[in-house]
Structure formats: C-alpha cells, structure tokens
Design a protein around this motif. Structure first.
Motif, mmCIF file in Angstrom:
data_model
loop_
_atom_site.group_PDB
_atom_site.id
_atom_site.type_symbol
_atom_site.label_atom_id
_atom_site.label_comp_id
_atom_site.label_asym_id
_atom_site.label_seq_id
_atom_site.Cartn_x
_atom_site.Cartn_y
_atom_site.Cartn_z
ATOM 1 N N LEU A 104 9.340 5.065 -8.451
ATOM 2 C CA LEU A 104 10.451 5.010 -9.394
ATOM 3 C C LEU A 104 10.531 6.200 -10.341
ATOM 4 O O LEU A 104 11.525 6.346 -11.065
ATOM 5 C CB LEU A 104 10.372 3.719 -10.228
ATOM 6 N N TRP A 105 9.491 7.059 -10.358
ATOM 7 C CA TRP A 105 9.506 8.154 -11.323
ATOM 8 C C TRP A 105 10.684 9.094 -11.092
ATOM 9 O O TRP A 105 11.222 9.686 -12.022
ATOM 10 C CB TRP A 105 8.184 8.920 -11.291
ATOM 11 N N HIS B 196 22.475 9.117 1.369
ATOM 12 C CA HIS B 196 23.526 8.098 1.485
ATOM 13 C C HIS B 196 23.048 6.707 1.053
ATOM 14 O O HIS B 196 23.531 5.693 1.561
ATOM 15 C CB HIS B 196 24.067 8.052 2.917
ATOM 16 N N GLY B 197 22.100 6.694 0.109
ATOM 17 C CA GLY B 197 21.604 5.417 -0.397
ATOM 18 C C GLY B 197 20.508 4.807 0.449
ATOM 19 O O GLY B 197 20.276 3.602 0.401
ATOM 20 N N SER B 198 19.775 5.651 1.184
ATOM 21 C CA SER B 198 18.681 5.146 2.018
ATOM 22 C C SER B 198 17.476 4.755 1.171
ATOM 23 O O SER B 198 17.236 5.298 0.086
ATOM 24 C CB SER B 198 18.264 6.223 3.019
ATOM 25 N N ASN B 199 16.677 3.838 1.706
ATOM 26 C CA ASN B 199 15.425 3.450 1.057
ATOM 27 C C ASN B 199 14.452 4.612 0.933
ATOM 28 O O ASN B 199 13.518 4.569 0.126
ATOM 29 C CB ASN B 199 14.740 2.333 1.858
ATOM 30 N N THR B 200 14.632 5.662 1.746
ATOM 31 C CA THR B 200 13.635 6.735 1.810
ATOM 32 C C THR B 200 13.540 7.555 0.529
ATOM 33 O O THR B 200 12.631 8.377 0.409
ATOM 34 C CB THR B 200 13.924 7.673 2.989
ATOM 35 N N PHE B 201 14.457 7.356 -0.424
ATOM 36 C CA PHE B 201 14.309 7.989 -1.734
ATOM 37 C C PHE B 201 13.234 7.290 -2.560
ATOM 38 O O PHE B 201 12.582 7.902 -3.398
ATOM 39 C CB PHE B 201 15.642 7.963 -2.476
ATOM 40 N N PHE B 202 13.051 5.992 -2.315
ATOM 41 C CA PHE B 202 12.118 5.179 -3.104
ATOM 42 C C PHE B 202 10.851 4.804 -2.335
ATOM 43 O O PHE B 202 9.835 4.471 -2.950
ATOM 44 C CB PHE B 202 12.801 3.882 -3.544
ATOM 45 N N TYR B 203 10.919 4.796 -1.010
ATOM 46 C CA TYR B 203 9.806 4.338 -0.179
ATOM 47 C C TYR B 203 9.443 5.409 0.847
ATOM 48 O O TYR B 203 10.264 6.251 1.201
ATOM 49 C CB TYR B 203 10.180 3.044 0.560
ATOM 50 N N LEU C 291 19.976 0.184 -3.180
ATOM 51 C CA LEU C 291 21.148 -0.057 -4.015
ATOM 52 C C LEU C 291 20.772 -0.849 -5.260
ATOM 53 O O LEU C 291 21.249 -0.550 -6.369
ATOM 54 C CB LEU C 291 22.213 -0.796 -3.212
ATOM 55 N N GLU C 292 19.915 -1.833 -5.113
ATOM 56 C CA GLU C 292 19.463 -2.608 -6.269
ATOM 57 C C GLU C 292 18.743 -1.717 -7.278
ATOM 58 O O GLU C 292 18.931 -1.865 -8.498
ATOM 59 C CB GLU C 292 18.530 -3.734 -5.806
ATOM 60 N N LEU C 293 17.933 -0.788 -6.788
ATOM 61 C CA LEU C 293 17.201 0.109 -7.692
ATOM 62 C C LEU C 293 18.129 1.112 -8.364
ATOM 63 O O LEU C 293 17.972 1.414 -9.549
ATOM 64 C CB LEU C 293 16.093 0.822 -6.925
ATOM 65 N N TYR C 294 19.102 1.634 -7.634
ATOM 66 C CA TYR C 294 20.073 2.535 -8.257
ATOM 67 C C TYR C 294 20.827 1.808 -9.364
ATOM 68 O O TYR C 294 21.066 2.362 -10.445
ATOM 69 C CB TYR C 294 21.044 3.077 -7.217
ATOM 70 N N LYS C 295 21.218 0.571 -9.117
ATOM 71 C CA LYS C 295 21.943 -0.191 -10.134
ATOM 72 C C LYS C 295 21.063 -0.463 -11.351
ATOM 73 O O LYS C 295 21.521 -0.388 -12.495
ATOM 74 C CB LYS C 295 22.440 -1.512 -9.539
ATOM 75 N N LYS C 296 19.805 -0.733 -11.099
ATOM 76 C CA LYS C 296 18.894 -1.051 -12.200
ATOM 77 C C LYS C 296 18.585 0.160 -13.050
ATOM 78 O O LYS C 296 18.497 0.063 -14.289
ATOM 79 C CB LYS C 296 17.593 -1.640 -11.648
ATOM 80 N N TYR C 297 18.453 1.331 -12.411
ATOM 81 C CA TYR C 297 17.997 2.511 -13.144
ATOM 82 C C TYR C 297 19.104 3.523 -13.439
ATOM 83 O O TYR C 297 18.822 4.592 -13.956
ATOM 84 C CB TYR C 297 16.847 3.176 -12.390
ATOM 85 N N THR C 298 20.349 3.181 -13.132
ATOM 86 C CA THR C 298 21.467 3.979 -13.639
ATOM 87 C C THR C 298 21.870 3.343 -14.964
ATOM 88 O O THR C 298 22.905 2.706 -15.102
ATOM 89 C CB THR C 298 22.638 4.008 -12.641
ATOM 90 N N HIS C 299 20.964 3.439 -15.910
ATOM 91 C CA HIS C 299 21.095 2.834 -17.238
ATOM 92 C C HIS C 299 21.345 1.333 -17.166
ATOM 93 O O HIS C 299 21.932 0.747 -18.073
ATOM 94 C CB HIS C 299 22.193 3.523 -18.048
ATOM 95 N N GLY C 300 20.916 0.711 -16.076
ATOM 96 C CA GLY C 300 21.017 -0.736 -15.976
ATOM 97 C C GLY C 300 22.434 -1.248 -15.852
ATOM 98 O O GLY C 300 22.687 -2.427 -16.094
ATOM 99 N N ILE C 301 23.380 -0.408 -15.469
ATOM 100 C CA ILE C 301 24.786 -0.828 -15.376
ATOM 101 C C ILE C 301 25.204 -0.802 -13.918
ATOM 102 O O ILE C 301 25.474 0.271 -13.357
ATOM 103 C CB ILE C 301 25.716 0.087 -16.193
ATOM 104 N N PRO C 302 25.270 -1.947 -13.245
ATOM 105 C CA PRO C 302 25.670 -1.959 -11.837
ATOM 106 C C PRO C 302 27.014 -1.283 -11.594
ATOM 107 O O PRO C 302 27.208 -0.628 -10.565
ATOM 108 C CB PRO C 302 25.735 -3.458 -11.512
#
Length: 407
Positions: free
Chosen positions: A224-225, A206-213, A253-264
C-alpha cells in the motif's frame, strides 16, 4: 491546463494541454475516431489540430502504442520520450504497431528531432510543465531482451506538474517496481521530500491487482505504500467496458477507492464515463467534467466561470485562513446543459492536515439541493473542498475543487 483522460477502450492515452499552449500525449491506443477526437480537443482549445509537441510512450505493448503509425501520419510530432524497451520480435507481422514505433523513432532522429529514452532521476521541462521520472532504473539494459513482466517491472513512470497541479502516470508498472525501486527512493523517507504525491493518478495497468500484489491473483497482503505516497485527489482507470481481462480487478478497485482520500466517487473509470476532462486554474483549483456532460453541452462552454465556489469571508491577501474561522461557501453554476438543471449538490471535504490525521481524511458535508455550505476551519494545512453538481438522473454535471489553506 486541461487534461483529457481519453476513452480508448482497453488501452491508455491522455492528452494534456498546458497553459502556454504546449500539447502532450501520453501513450496511444487509437482508431480513426480517436484521432478525430484529439484534433477536436486541440482545435477547441485554440491549439494547432495537427501538432503534438511531446509524445510519451510508457512501454511498447500494443494497448499503449496501437495506432502510432497513424498518429505520426496525422500529426507533426515535435518530440518523443520513451522507456527504452525493445521487444526483439522475430515476426514483425505479429506486431505492426511495434514496427511502426521503431521506424518513427528512427525518422525523428534522422530529422533532428528529440527522441529520448528516459531513466529514473531525469528531470526536465516540457513547455510550462515539469517532468520527473521515477522508472525505469538507470541500470536497466535494453539488450536484456525483456519478457512482458520485465517490461512492467521497468515501465516508464513519471510525474507531470504545472502550477501546483500534478499527474502521476503509472503506465503498467508492477508492485515490485513500486516496492523495490520507486517508493524507497522517491517516497520521502529519511527526511527527504515525497516526490510521488500527485493531484491525479492515472492508475497502473488498467486497474489490475498487479499494482498492489506480486501477481494478478492478489495473494497475501497488498503493498500500500505506493498509493499512500501518491495520495491522489482523483484516480482515473482506463479500461474497456466488459473487457476480456475483467479489469479493473475487484480488489484493486476497492483499494483505489479507499486510498483516493477515501472517496469512492473520486475514482473515475473511462468504461463508465468515457472521456474524463479536467480544467485546472493557476491557484491549484480545478473542475472535472465527463464526456457524458459534453454530449449535453459544448466543450466550448468549459470556461473558468462555468461553476464557481465563492467563499465568505475570503482568505487573506496571501490566500490563507486562520483556525476557527466560520466560512460560508456558495456554488454558482452559470450554465447548465440544456434540459439538465441541478438535481443534487454534494459537498465534501478532503481534510489533510499537516500532521498525519487519518480520522479526518474525508467526510461528506451534505447531499441536498443546497447551494450553500458552511463550515469552520479546524486543522492547519491545505484542504480541498469538493462540490459535485448532479442532475435529476444522478449524472455528473460538473465537479469543482478549491483549496482552503489554513495556518
């Protein structure tokens, strides 16, 4: 294929209706209203409103299995695929949905229906779709009596693909799962194919930090890989508005926006859009609609010709352009929701060349009332052209993606 990322409040559920008429449901967090909605989607797509051909359960936490007993009562479920986790709950009154799930598994087996535990490296077909499983590991043992964190570390993660359009279902999978067990084996290292890249990502937890951290506190540098290897065109986050967990987490959320082809704008949240509906085509193009749109226009109006991008000149007989070709793209919207004509046309390009080209991942072509967009092919590879049609209230009417292939 039609994909409905269902708004189930603080939980997860996705309905997939394949080209051959197969219906697939991934997870559930249901009330009676959700059941009625699924029946309506199936019926309006000329499928049996009482049959689910395949049910996938990524893990047995309540926000992914709530209402499974009601689901079994209301639908004929033809097959179930699950993660193999068992909670060993001493007081079943505290988890009635888990009890229902275990009972349903036994009923399926007693009736001779498929009820299978999935493990990494499994690959099979459900209808016209191919399923590839990346987690849990084969070595995972159900009798280890897993804690909640263990379940997230070994959550069912799989990819569904039909006609070149794919969805990666991440469940509540953790960063350690991606770093230690998924990306190293499926991410395309050592000359192997990257199996993780997907058109759509159903975001983890559900967009938790635990996917990245490593923890929800988001300490240290993010991993980020995982998101880079998935490289989604669209990310969908399923979370309730003003939920007690504060999800999605701000950093995630910031990382998803950045790495979903950079399109918020390509990160969609069910808490804002409610149901998110995708209609794909056999050539890999697709259109995206929101429930906000459906409230203004019937689901039956979602035909392939609703919004069409016409290119001039067209590609060659094999669907390709050469480099340095000037192309004019025109979007034609055949029907608008009543009282909601177009107020703005947003053209964007997802410019993925064959070689890594981080400086050209995305750019906005124009934002105006111009139904025509002109550009020149510049990079070899497959590129998505995105046309978003919004009304005068800045609400999405539809978003159309087409592939522009250059060689």
């Amino acid at each position: 294929m039609k994909i409905v990322f269902l708004d189930v409040e603080q939980g997860d559920s996705t309905l997939v209706m394949l080209e051959d008429g197969t219906s697939i449901l991934v997870d559930c967090n249901f009330t009676d209203d959700n059941i009625t909605k699924i029946k309506r989607y199936l019926s309006e797509n000329k499928l049996s409103p009482d049959v689910i051909d395949a049910l996938f359960i990524t893990h047995p936490h309540e926000d992914h299995i709530r209402g499974i007993g009601k689901l079994y009562e209301e639908f004929e479920i033809c097959s179930i695929y699950e993660s193999g986790h068992r909670l060993y709950i001493s007081d079943e009154k505290k988890s009635p949905h888990y009890k229902d799930m275990i009972n349903i598994f036994q009923k399926m087996k007693n009736n001779g229906k498929t009820c299978k535990q999935l493990k990494a490296y499994d690959k099979f077909n459900v209808g016209s779709a191919t399923i590839e499983v990346f987690s849990p590991t084969k070595a995972y043992l159900a009798d280890e009596k897993p804690q909640e964190r263990d379940i997230h570390d070994q959550c069912l993660v799989f990819r569904l693909e039909e006609n070149g359009v794919s969805i990666l279902f991440a469940g509540d999978s953790s960063m350690s799962a991606w770093k230690e067990r998924i990306v190293p084996y499926y991410g395309g290292f050592n000359g192997k194919k990257n199996l993780l890249e997907s058109t759509f990502l159903s975001a983890s937890h559900h967009g938790s930090n635990t996917f990245f951290y490593s923890t929800s506190k988001a300490d240290g540098e993010p991993y980020l890989w995982g998101i880079k290897k998935i490289n989604p065109i669209i990310t969908v986050i399923s979370a309730a508005e003003a939920n007690k967990h504060g999800l999605p987490d701000r950093k995630a959320l910031e990382l998803y926006k950045k790495y979903t082809h950079g399109i918020p704008n390509n990160v969609y949240q069910t808490r804002w859009y409610k149901d998110i509906i995708v209609q794909t085509k056999s050539n890999g193009n697709f259109q995206l609609f929101t429930e906000d749109f459906l409230e203004r226009c019937s689901f039956k109006d979602l035909e392939d010709t609703y919004a069409t991008i016409i290119s001039s000149p067209p590609p060659d007989v094999n669907g390709f352009y050469k480099k340095n070709v000037n192309i004019e793209f025109q979007v034609k919207v055949n029907k608008y929701p009543k009282g909601h004509p177009a107020g703005e046309i947003r053209w964007s390009v997802l410019n993925n060349s064959i070689l890594p080209d981080v400086n050209h991942d995305f750019y906005e072509g124009q934002k105006s009332m111009n139904f025509i967009y002109r550009n020149q092919t510049a990079y070899f590879g497959e590129h998505y052209l995105l046309c978003e049609v919004r009304d005068s209230h800045n609400r999405n009417i539809c978003t159309t993606f087409i592939k522009v292939k250059v060689r």
